[in-house]
Design an enzyme around this catalytic site. Structure first.
Site, PDB file in Angstrom:
ATOM      1  N   ARG A   1       0.829  -1.231   0.000  1.00 52.97           N
ATOM      2  CA  ARG A   1       0.000   0.000   0.000  1.00 52.97           C
ATOM      3  C   ARG A   1       0.857   1.272   0.000  1.00 52.97           C
ATOM      4  O   ARG A   1       0.491   2.270   0.616  1.00 52.97           O
ATOM      5  CB  ARG A   1      -0.968   0.027   1.194  1.00 52.97           C
ATOM      6  CG  ARG A   1      -1.911  -1.117   1.277  1.00 52.97           C
ATOM      7  CD  ARG A   1      -2.894  -1.178   0.102  1.00 52.97           C
ATOM      8  NE  ARG A   1      -3.655  -2.401   0.214  1.00 52.97           N
ATOM      9  CZ  ARG A   1      -3.278  -3.558  -0.357  1.00 52.97           C
ATOM     10  NH1 ARG A   1      -2.201  -3.643  -1.116  1.00 52.97           N
ATOM     11  NH2 ARG A   1      -3.986  -4.637  -0.185  1.00 52.97           N
TER      12      ARG A   1
ATOM     13  N   GLU B   1      -4.345   2.858   7.087  1.00 46.62           N
ATOM     14  CA  GLU B   1      -4.163   2.612   5.655  1.00 46.62           C
ATOM     15  C   GLU B   1      -4.855   3.724   4.856  1.00 46.62           C
ATOM     16  O   GLU B   1      -4.418   4.105   3.780  1.00 46.62           O
ATOM     17  CB  GLU B   1      -4.768   1.250   5.273  1.00 46.62           C
ATOM     18  CG  GLU B   1      -4.653   0.947   3.792  1.00 46.62           C
ATOM     19  CD  GLU B   1      -5.004  -0.501   3.460  1.00 46.62           C
ATOM     20  OE1 GLU B   1      -4.581  -1.409   4.198  1.00 46.62           O
ATOM     21  OE2 GLU B   1      -5.704  -0.708   2.454  1.00 46.62           O
TER      22      GLU B   1
ATOM     23  N   SER C   1     -10.559  -0.773   3.960  1.00 46.73           N
ATOM     24  CA  SER C   1      -9.859  -1.109   5.206  1.00 46.73           C
ATOM     25  C   SER C   1      -9.255   0.143   5.822  1.00 46.73           C
ATOM     26  O   SER C   1      -8.562   0.905   5.145  1.00 46.73           O
ATOM     27  CB  SER C   1      -8.740  -2.121   4.926  1.00 46.73           C
ATOM     28  OG  SER C   1      -9.308  -3.331   4.485  1.00 46.73           O
TER      29      SER C   1
HETATM   30  C1  LIG Z   1     -15.857  -1.229  -0.378  1.00 45.29           C
HETATM   31  C2  LIG Z   1     -14.407  -0.866  -0.591  1.00 45.29           C
HETATM   32  C3  LIG Z   1     -13.475  -1.862  -0.832  1.00 45.29           C
HETATM   33  C4  LIG Z   1     -12.130  -1.546  -1.025  1.00 45.29           C
HETATM   34  N1  LIG Z   1     -11.248  -2.558  -1.236  1.00 45.29           N
HETATM   35  C5  LIG Z   1      -9.953  -2.265  -1.433  1.00 45.29           C
HETATM   36  C6  LIG Z   1      -8.986  -3.309  -1.656  1.00 45.29           C
HETATM   37  O1  LIG Z   1      -9.320  -4.482  -1.715  1.00 45.29           O
HETATM   38  N2  LIG Z   1      -7.698  -2.954  -1.824  1.00 45.29           N
HETATM   39  C7  LIG Z   1      -7.281  -1.654  -1.791  1.00 45.29           C
HETATM   40  O2  LIG Z   1      -6.079  -1.390  -1.970  1.00 45.29           O
HETATM   41  N3  LIG Z   1      -8.153  -0.644  -1.585  1.00 45.29           N
HETATM   42  C8  LIG Z   1      -9.468  -0.916  -1.404  1.00 45.29           C
HETATM   43  N4  LIG Z   1     -10.369   0.096  -1.180  1.00 45.29           N
HETATM   44  C9  LIG Z   1      -9.884   1.484  -1.077  1.00 45.29           C
HETATM   45  C10 LIG Z   1      -9.958   2.289  -2.390  1.00 45.29           C
HETATM   46  O3  LIG Z   1     -11.046   1.911  -3.169  1.00 45.29           O
HETATM   47  C11 LIG Z   1      -8.703   2.170  -3.217  1.00 45.29           C
HETATM   48  O4  LIG Z   1      -7.569   2.460  -2.449  1.00 45.29           O
HETATM   49  C12 LIG Z   1      -8.744   3.091  -4.446  1.00 45.29           C
HETATM   50  O5  LIG Z   1      -7.654   2.767  -5.272  1.00 45.29           O
HETATM   51  C13 LIG Z   1      -8.690   4.587  -4.113  1.00 45.29           C
HETATM   52  O6  LIG Z   1      -8.964   5.324  -5.295  1.00 45.29           O
HETATM   53  P1  LIG Z   1      -9.646   6.777  -5.247  1.00 45.29           P
HETATM   54  O7  LIG Z   1      -9.649   7.322  -6.616  1.00 45.29           O
HETATM   55  O8  LIG Z   1     -10.973   6.732  -4.591  1.00 45.29           O
HETATM   56  O9  LIG Z   1      -8.609   7.548  -4.323  1.00 45.29           O
HETATM   57  P2  LIG Z   1      -8.863   8.703  -3.262  1.00 45.29           P
HETATM   58  O10 LIG Z   1      -9.497   8.156  -2.029  1.00 45.29           O
HETATM   59  O11 LIG Z   1      -9.529   9.858  -3.891  1.00 45.29           O
HETATM   60  O12 LIG Z   1      -7.345   9.087  -2.943  1.00 45.29           O
HETATM   61  C14 LIG Z   1      -6.510   8.178  -2.258  1.00 45.29           C
HETATM   62  C15 LIG Z   1      -5.086   8.766  -2.219  1.00 45.29           C
HETATM   63  O13 LIG Z   1      -4.579   8.815  -3.543  1.00 45.29           O
HETATM   64  C16 LIG Z   1      -4.180  10.126  -3.880  1.00 45.29           C
HETATM   65  N5  LIG Z   1      -4.543  10.333  -5.288  1.00 45.29           N
HETATM   66  C17 LIG Z   1      -5.726  10.100  -5.890  1.00 45.29           C
HETATM   67  N6  LIG Z   1      -5.645  10.371  -7.212  1.00 45.29           N
HETATM   68  C18 LIG Z   1      -4.381  10.810  -7.436  1.00 45.29           C
HETATM   69  C19 LIG Z   1      -3.666  11.245  -8.583  1.00 45.29           C
HETATM   70  N7  LIG Z   1      -4.224  11.301  -9.786  1.00 45.29           N
HETATM   71  N8  LIG Z   1      -2.374  11.630  -8.427  1.00 45.29           N
HETATM   72  C20 LIG Z   1      -1.768  11.590  -7.218  1.00 45.29           C
HETATM   73  N9  LIG Z   1      -2.392  11.181  -6.097  1.00 45.29           N
HETATM   74  C21 LIG Z   1      -3.678  10.787  -6.197  1.00 45.29           C
HETATM   75  C22 LIG Z   1      -4.940  11.053  -2.945  1.00 45.29           C
HETATM   76  O14 LIG Z   1      -4.194  12.227  -2.712  1.00 45.29           O
HETATM   77  C23 LIG Z   1      -5.044  10.191  -1.689  1.00 45.29           C
HETATM   78  O15 LIG Z   1      -3.875  10.318  -0.933  1.00 45.29           O
HETATM   79  C24 LIG Z   1     -11.715  -0.195  -0.984  1.00 45.29           C
HETATM   80  C25 LIG Z   1     -12.670   0.820  -0.767  1.00 45.29           C
HETATM   81  C26 LIG Z   1     -14.002   0.484  -0.581  1.00 45.29           C
HETATM   82  C27 LIG Z   1     -15.002   1.582  -0.351  1.00 45.29           C
END
Ligand SMILES: Cc1cc2nc3c(=O)[nH]c(=O)nc-3n(C[C@H](O)[C@H](O)[C@H](O)COP(=O)(O)OP(=O)(O)OC[C@H]3O[C@@H](n4cnc5c(N)ncnc54)[C@H](O)[C@@H]3O)c2cc1C
Length: 301
Positions: free
Chosen positions: A173, A293, A223
């Site tokens: 992560r 996380e 998580s």
């Molecule tokens: C039901 C559920 C299940 C999930 N299961 C998993 C799993 O199995 N494994 C897992 O790893 N995660 C999981 N997640 C967490 C999440 O979905 C992932 O980590 C996802 O990749 C985050 O993407 P996001 O666009 O929503 O990021 P955001 O929440 O918007 O951002 C997360 C981080 O990334 C940075 N960021 C976002 N976009 C950019 C960019 N373009 N450039 C630079 N930095 C950026 C942000 O600054 C922040 O620090 C889960 C979430 C939910 C709700």
């Protein structure tokens, strides 16, 4: 927000909303307001936005689609820049390049449709490619780094760079990107595979497993804590007796103890307070300090 900056954003044709309620965007349904939420549609707009923000001394906070981020109820000052509208997928041979705003799940579908395999285990992870790359999202023994080839990114001072794959760039992560980097696209080198139907079945299987584990029963951001080495954070929380524990509007998920969910009307403060209660309980029982996380934006303590 400075009226001259608002005018410049309009002049650039940028998509933005002032005083935007971020709880409507978060998968948890909590959080305060952004002074300005800007969603550029292409790299030119993003670069122009950074230039304007810099010229007006306005801080820029980068997000994707807020599925892994706890946003403070006090909101975020300055510009919140979401890359969710920077879209596009290009496939050449075994190389798939996805722009930051593409949904990871959709990218996996497109790869499979082009007879490219590898990402199926990540099926059903919500969020964008930008967020997944930044956090090295993973599941079922694979993560973004497994097939990562390179990312193009822009630094907040406007320099476009390429991050290649190198041996210890990514870990659990964790990616080599900093809060100053904005990921524009990620290229994955995938495995050619003729059996599209089998890949699709595998991907749907992993997605279905999430459903069966109740991951989508309540609003969440996935998580909350990292797994300590060789241990499961969820199991520690469960064994500390906290599965289903309710604190104000927040609840430790009765399905997966490492999820703290919005049980109805929660604030981000409720989620944060419950996370602190969980950390204290696990520390007392096992002498293990859990680490977050999720990402947190804004003020909490
Ligand atoms: C039901 C559920 C299940 C999930 N299961 C998993 C799993 O199995 N494994 C897992 O790893 N995660 C999981 N997640 C967490 C999440 O979905 C992932 O980590 C996802 O990749 C985050 O993407 P996001 O666009 O929503 O990021 P955001 O929440 O918007 O951002 C997360 C981080 O990334 C940075 N960021 C976002 N976009 C950019 C960019 N373009 N450039 C630079 N930095 C950026 C942000 O600054 C922040 O620090 C889960 C979430 C939910 C709700």
């Amino acid at each position: 927000m400075d009226a001259a900056l608002v005018k410049s954003l309009q002049d650039q044709g940028l998509d933005f909303e002032l005083d935007k309620d971020l709880s409507t965007m978060s998968s948890l349904g909590t959080g305060g307001r952004a002074e300005c939420l800007a969603t550029p549609h292409h790299i030119g707009q993003l670069a122009a936005l950074l230039d304007l923000a810099d010229g007006h001394g306005i801080p820029v906070t980068v997000v994707g689609s807020l599925t892994n981020t706890l946003v403070s109820d006090d909101g975020i000052r300055g510009i919140v820049l979401s890359t969710r509208s920077i879209r596009g997928i290009v496939i050449k041979g075994d190389l798939l390049t996805a722009y930051a705003g593409e949904k990871l799940d959709e990218v996996i579908n497109r790869a499979i449709g082009h007879n490219l395999s590898g990402l199926e285990e990540l099926g059903g992870i919500p969020g964008t490619v930008g967020g997944a790359t930044f956090g090295n999202a993973g599941a079922n023994g694979k993560d973004i780094s497994t097939y990562f080839f390179y990312s193009d990114y822009i630094t907040k001072d406007g320099r476009i760079r390429r991050m290649p794959s190198y041996s210890d760039a990514f870990s659990y992560r964790h990616s080599p990107f900093t809060d100053d980097d904005i990921i524009l696209s990620t290229a994955f080198r995938l495995i050619p595979n003729r059996d599209t139907a089998e890949s699709r079945k595998r991907k749907e299987h992993f997605k279905q497993m999430r459903m069966e584990k109740g991951q989508f029963k309540y609003p969440s951001i996935g998580s909350i804590f990292r797994n300590p080495p060789l241990l499961s954070a969820g199991r520690l929380i469960d064994e500390a007796g906290l599965k289903g524990f309710v604190h104000k509007g927040a609840m430790v998920s009765p399905y997966h103890a490492n999820f703290i969910v919005n049980a109805g009307g929660a604030t981000s403060r409720d989620i944060w307070e419950l996370s602190q209660i969980v950390m204290t309980a696990v520390e007392r029982k096992f002498n293990i300090t859990l680490e977050y996380e999720i990402r947190m934006l804004g003020k909490f303590d």
